[in-house]
Design an enzyme around this catalytic site. Structure first.
Site, short mmCIF file in Angstrom:
data_model
loop_
_atom_site.label_atom_id
_atom_site.label_comp_id
_atom_site.label_asym_id
_atom_site.label_seq_id
_atom_site.Cartn_x
_atom_site.Cartn_y
_atom_site.Cartn_z
CB SER A 82 -0.97 -0.04 1.18
OG SER A 82 -1.98 0.92 1.05
CG ASP A 130 -7.18 -3.05 -2.73
OD1 ASP A 130 -7.78 -2.21 -2.04
OD2 ASP A 130 -5.95 -3.18 -2.72
CG HIS A 187 -5.89 -2.46 0.78
ND1 HIS A 187 -5.22 -2.05 -0.35
CD2 HIS A 187 -5.32 -1.78 1.82
CE1 HIS A 187 -4.29 -1.16 -0.01
NE2 HIS A 187 -4.33 -1.00 1.29
#
Length: 246
Positions: free
Chosen positions: A101, A196, A226
């Site tokens: 991320s 996600d 995610h």
């Protein structure tokens, strides 16, 4: 018992990291926004690295985990400085950067700063998210709150709301990686879940198109979210690390 090491970061904040010795390249895990080095992926990959004789490094940015500082005081530039300081203190050979991320954005910045990067693995990488995710999607009232009040609270899929500060937005504009060349002259693997809801597959495709690498592949994993932390997801990460040289 895990041995935690501390150093003073570039802003004077105490930074915590854990280094596992093994063969090079050192696998460096860079966690996400409000995440820390005790997350599922970091801990799993450390155990896998130990089992396979690989060197591994995980750490907490300032304001995250057990490092010093307040999260709301930080910004991308601060956390990139923290990452660089820890990597340079804890490693002296080639590294494979594994960014999750926000960690994918930080890792992208590291590829411009470090001369010893041997490979890059992005897991739901979120480059430029302060501008393209937060600011672009803010309402006029939210933009006004950030600029006049200094911050705004956003709902989160996790435990607490995200506090987005004016400093985070303004500093983020100085750290953007999708607006200028992003050479990565080493193997690159990008992993993205189709479910996600925090980082879109369009972001993954944009990063795929933007990175200049001789060996670059994006894997879309159907059904993954995610967190990308299910056992089969973790195996995808292991394979990606092996492919880029870890």
């Amino acid at each position: 018992m895990t041995d935690i090491t501390h150093i003073d970061g570039p802003n004077g904040t105490r930074l915590a990291y854990v280094k596992t010795d093994g063969k090079d390249p050192t696998i460096v895990f860079l966690s996400g926004y409000k995440s820390d080095m005790e997350g599922t992926k970091a801990v799993h990959l450390e155990a896998w690295a130990r089992e396979t004789g690989r060197a591994f490094l995980r750490f907490d940015y300032s304001g995250h985990g057990i490092s010093g500082g307040m999260f709301e005081d930080g910004c991308i530039g601060d956390w990139a400085g923290d990452a660089q300081a820890v990597i340079e203190a804890a490693t002296d050979g080639p590294v494979v950067l594994v960014g999750s991320s926000m960690g994918g954005w930080i890792a992208s910045l590291m590829t411009r700063r470090l001369s010893n990067v041997a490979g890059f693995v992005g897991i739901a990488a979120a480059p430029d998210f302060t501008e393209d995710g937060f600011w672009t999607n803010f309402s006029e009232d939210q933009k006004r709150a950030v600029m006049e009040d200094g911050q705004v609270a956003l709902p989160s899929d996790y435990d607490e709301p995200y506090i987005v500060t004016k400093r985070l937005i303004e500093d983020g504009r100085n750290q953007l990686v999708l607006r200028s060349p992003l050479p990565m002259p080493f193997p690159v693997r990008l992993l993205q879940g189709t479910e996600d809801t925090s980082v879109s597959r369009e972001t993954a495709l944009r990063l795929l198109d933007h990175i200049d690498s001789p060996n670059l592949r994006l894997t879309l994993v159907k059904g993954a979210d995610h967190r990308f932390s299910e056992p089969e997801n973790l195996r995808h990460i292991e394979i990606a690390i092996e492919e880029v040289g870890g």
